[in-house]
Design an enzyme around this catalytic site. Structure first.
Site, short mmCIF file in Angstrom:
data_model
loop_
_atom_site.label_atom_id
_atom_site.label_comp_id
_atom_site.label_asym_id
_atom_site.label_seq_id
_atom_site.Cartn_x
_atom_site.Cartn_y
_atom_site.Cartn_z
N CYS A 337 67.59 25.39 -17.07
CA CYS A 337 66.47 24.88 -17.88
C CYS A 337 67.01 24.01 -18.91
O CYS A 337 67.79 23.04 -18.86
CB CYS A 337 65.59 26.27 -18.17
SG CYS A 337 63.98 25.72 -18.98
N HIS A 434 64.35 29.12 -13.09
CA HIS A 434 64.64 30.47 -13.48
C HIS A 434 64.25 31.52 -12.14
O HIS A 434 63.60 31.27 -11.56
CB HIS A 434 63.73 30.86 -14.61
CG HIS A 434 63.94 30.20 -15.96
ND1 HIS A 434 64.97 30.46 -16.65
CD2 HIS A 434 63.20 29.40 -16.71
CE1 HIS A 434 64.88 29.67 -18.02
NE2 HIS A 434 63.69 28.84 -17.83
#
Length: 491
Positions: A337, A434
């Site tokens: 991310c 994630h």
């Protein structure tokens, strides 16, 4: 109200301070009462955490409430945490309301806005009441913070408005637990003191009978009965952490040495949990002021709530130099991310979303560039790791779009689209997903690429820890009395 229009059983666990173990206790109690056949739903009016989870509605809640939902054996919902504060700076936070971005406020501004958020809190609580036998509510911080009582929606303000009984938790591990429990009884208002029906002591090390006289003193001075003393729960480390303060590293003789620079706004750091539990992995968390060790096999750049700010923070520590040297030695880097965004050539914020509008240089380890956009991607994902063919699942929570030549070598396929990028030599990779290390097959293949072996079934280990936690609470807390207190709200 419940489906019949009546109030449902509910009890609120408040604490004498932050990090007294409320989140884990609520998760364990959710499993205790779910095992008794009750439809249990967790609820936290207001949370502050950069560790978020994605719900089926496509919204965000605190990771702790997702764990509590797991304890209750139900799917997480945006209504379990209607107000989530995600710190972006020392004085300001992004506000998530019922799963969606509401705005960004400074701490003082939020204090003035709390009253406008209470209708959302009440709406979410009443939504859960329609589908619950029991609601377990978690407070935030402490009701003894009377300087924050005006407009409170997190502790007594909520409990008084919705008429929910309270149980107070004290943490003996940090010391001063008698003063903290008795002191709470002194500083809160009389009506709030009456609302607290009992207390318990958490995180005791040693023989709990040694604290018998301490319990008596608290009972005599506060007027509240004790529900028990909960010994230190060793398997708590097998459960996902809610707060970065709970992060620890695992040092040992694992074949794969993974180092993680702990940036200032680290987010969704439960990505690290499956690696931390693997026997063949040595996980090192590198804190500000420390250099990244030269013997690392993998540098993992985690997610962040403020990519541009944390890239500046990373450079201020000199970690960009350490990472460049690591790559020159043949070491590998994985960014997740915000960490992925940092690996590119540049990050642009034309609309000033994270601060002053502008563009900054990235680490230059991937031939990609990121443009931060107002649109936020919040979605659960499943897909495939291209190199191994293994299935992955997880979630995306990010702003920004990343593109460039290295995106022609994606890391994953998610929902039919390509995700991430890899350098031509394969040393550096990034992804927006994630939670990917929670996928056992992918994790095993990833570790095998370093000559390490996976011995962990992650979901099974978390399930065993949750069952052990429920057993632990059944043994040391008066759970029957807790249920009676919750049901007293209905009578």
């Amino acid at each position: 109200m419940g489906a019949s229009g009546k109030r449902q059983a509910a009890v609120m666990i408040q604490g004498t301070g932050s990090n007294v173990g409320k989140s884990v206790i609520v998760a364990g109690l959710a499993r205790v009462f779910a095992r008794r056949g009750l439809r249990v739903l967790p609820f936290k009016p207001q949370n502050m955490s950069n560790n978020a989870a994605v719900t089926a509605e496509g919204g965000e809640i605190g990771r702790a409430q997702a764990l509590q939902a797991f304890g209750a054996r139900v799917a997480p919902s945006i209504h379990m945490n209607p107000v989530l504060l995600k710190p972006e700076s020392d004085s300001g936070s992004q506000i998530i309301v019922q799963g969606k971005r509401f705005g960004t406020l400074k701490a003082r501004e939020f204090g003035k806005q709390k009253g406008t958020l209470f209708p959302y809190v009440q709406e979410s609580f009443e939504h859960l009441e329609r589908d619950a036998d029991l609601i377990l509510v978690e407070g935030a911080g402490s009701p003894a913070e009377i300087n924050l009582r005006a407009g409170d929606i997190a502790n007594m303000g909520f409990a008084e408005a919705l008429d929910v009984p309270v149980i107070l938790a004290g943490d003996i591990d940090r010391g001063g637990v008698i003063a903290s429990v008795v002191g709470t009884s002194v500083v809160i208002e009389p009506s709030e003191r009456r609302r607290i029906k009992a207390f318990f002591i958490n995180k005791f090390r040693g023989d709990p009978s040694l604290f018998d006289s301490g319990l008596t003193e608290i009972e005599n001075r506060s007027g509240w009965p004790s529900l028990g003393v909960v010994p230190w729960f060793q398997k708590a480390g097998d459960l996902p952490e809610e707060d970065a303060l709970g992060l620890d590293d695992k040092r040992g003789q694992g074949k794969l040495k993974v180092v993680v620079p702990v940036i200032s706004r680290i987010a969704n750091f439960d990505d690290l949990d499956p690696l931390r539990l693997e026997e063949d992995v040595t996980l090192r968390l590198i804190y500000p002021g420390q250099a990244l060790p030269g013997d690392a096999d993998l540098v993992l750049l985690p997610g962040t709530k403020s990519t541009m700010g944390d890239l500046a923070f990373l450079r201020a520590q000199g970690w960009h130099i350490d990472i460049a040297a690591h790559v020159r030695r043949g070491g590998r880097v994985l960014g997740i991310c915000g960490g992925y965004q940092m690996l590119g050539r540049a990050i642009s914020d034309p609309n000033g979303i994270e601060g002053p509008a502008g563009t900054i240089d990235g680490l230059g380890l991937l031939d990609v560039e990121t443009v931060l956009t107002a649109e936020k991607q919040v979605v659960a994902q499943t897909g495939t790791h291209l190199s191994s063919g293994e299935a992955v699942s997880g979630y995306e929570i990010h702003i920004g779009r990343t593109a460039g030549r290295d995106c022609a070598r994606p890391f994953l396929i998610l929902g039919g689209h390509e995700d991430g990028a890899q350098s031509a030599d394969g040393q550096v990779a990034g992804t927006y997903l994630h939670g990917l290390f929670g996928s056992d097959g992918f994790r095993a293949a990833f570790l095998k690429g370093f000559g390490a072996r996976s011995t962990l079934g992650y979901s099974a280990k978390v399930e065993l820890a949750m069952e052990a936690l429920a057993d632990h609470l059944e043994e040391h807390l008066d759970c029957d009395r807790i249920l009676e207190i919750a049901r007293s709200r209905v009578g």
